[in-house]
Design an enzyme around this catalytic site. Structure first.
Site, PDB file in Angstrom:
ATOM      1  N   LYS A  49       0.800  -1.326  -0.287  1.00  0.00           N
ATOM      2  CA  LYS A  49       0.068  -0.045  -0.126  1.00  0.00           C
ATOM      3  C   LYS A  49       0.758   0.914  -0.042  1.00  0.00           C
ATOM      4  CE  LYS A  49      -3.849  -2.002   0.382  1.00  0.00           C
ATOM      5  NZ  LYS A  49      -4.765  -2.159  -0.955  1.00  0.00           N
ATOM      6  N   CYS A  50       0.413   2.411  -0.284  1.00  0.00           N
ATOM      7  CA  CYS A  50       0.838   3.379  -0.598  1.00  0.00           C
ATOM      8  C   CYS A  50       0.614   4.399   0.878  1.00  0.00           C
ATOM      9  CB  CYS A  50       0.561   4.666  -1.271  1.00  0.00           C
ATOM     10  SG  CYS A  50       1.068   4.477  -3.360  1.00  0.00           S
ATOM     11  N   PRO A  51       2.042   4.650   1.076  1.00  0.00           N
ATOM     12  CA  PRO A  51       3.067   5.018   0.323  1.00  0.00           C
ATOM     13  C   PRO A  51       4.159   3.981   0.534  1.00  0.00           C
ATOM     14  CG  PRO A  51       3.635   5.825   2.552  1.00  0.00           C
ATOM     15  CD  PRO A  51       2.340   5.182   2.781  1.00  0.00           C
ATOM     16  N   ASP A  76      -1.514  -0.785  -5.553  1.00  0.00           N
ATOM     17  CA  ASP A  76      -2.452  -0.177  -4.883  1.00  0.00           C
ATOM     18  C   ASP A  76      -3.089   1.289  -6.096  1.00  0.00           C
ATOM     19  OD1 ASP A  76      -4.030   1.599  -2.963  1.00  0.00           O
ATOM     20  OD2 ASP A  76      -2.052   2.082  -2.230  1.00  0.00           O
TER      21      ASP A  76
END
Length: 102
Positions: A38-40, A65
């Site tokens: 997942k970001c970041p 993502d």
């Protein structure tokens, strides 16, 4: 009136298989696999490793993502790096190509 030996219907000819598209940009020197993260995290991985490639070369970040589609170009603008292009991956996700500018 029907004639013997005449086929009722014909199978349509098979459509030609399109060739795989050629890459439309420079080949990346480094590929960062951030699929499933997942970001970041993809941005953090990019920031940590972009200095491994020479100035003017391209880094590819693979991510799935959806937030990466906005975060990677935004990071490039903020850090004055060139966002070259985005490509859709066959297995899902995207490949983001970034050219190191300094």
């Amino acid at each position: 009136m029907r004639f013997r030996g005449r086929a009722k219907s014909r199978q349509p000819a098979a459509a030609p298989v399109p060739a795989a598209p050629e890459p439309s940009g420079p080949v990346p020197v480094l590929v960062i696999d951030a699929l499933g993260r997942k970001c970041p995290i993809p941005i953090i991985m990019l920031a940590e490793r972009i200095r491994e490639v020479p100035v003017g070369e391209v880094v590819a970040v693979l991510a799935d993502d959806p937030a990466a589609r906005t975060d990677v170009p935004a990071w490039c603008r903020m850090k004055s790096q060139d966002f070259v292009r985005e490509e859709t991956l066959e297995q899902g996700g995207w490949g983001f190509h970034i050219r190191r500018t300094y």
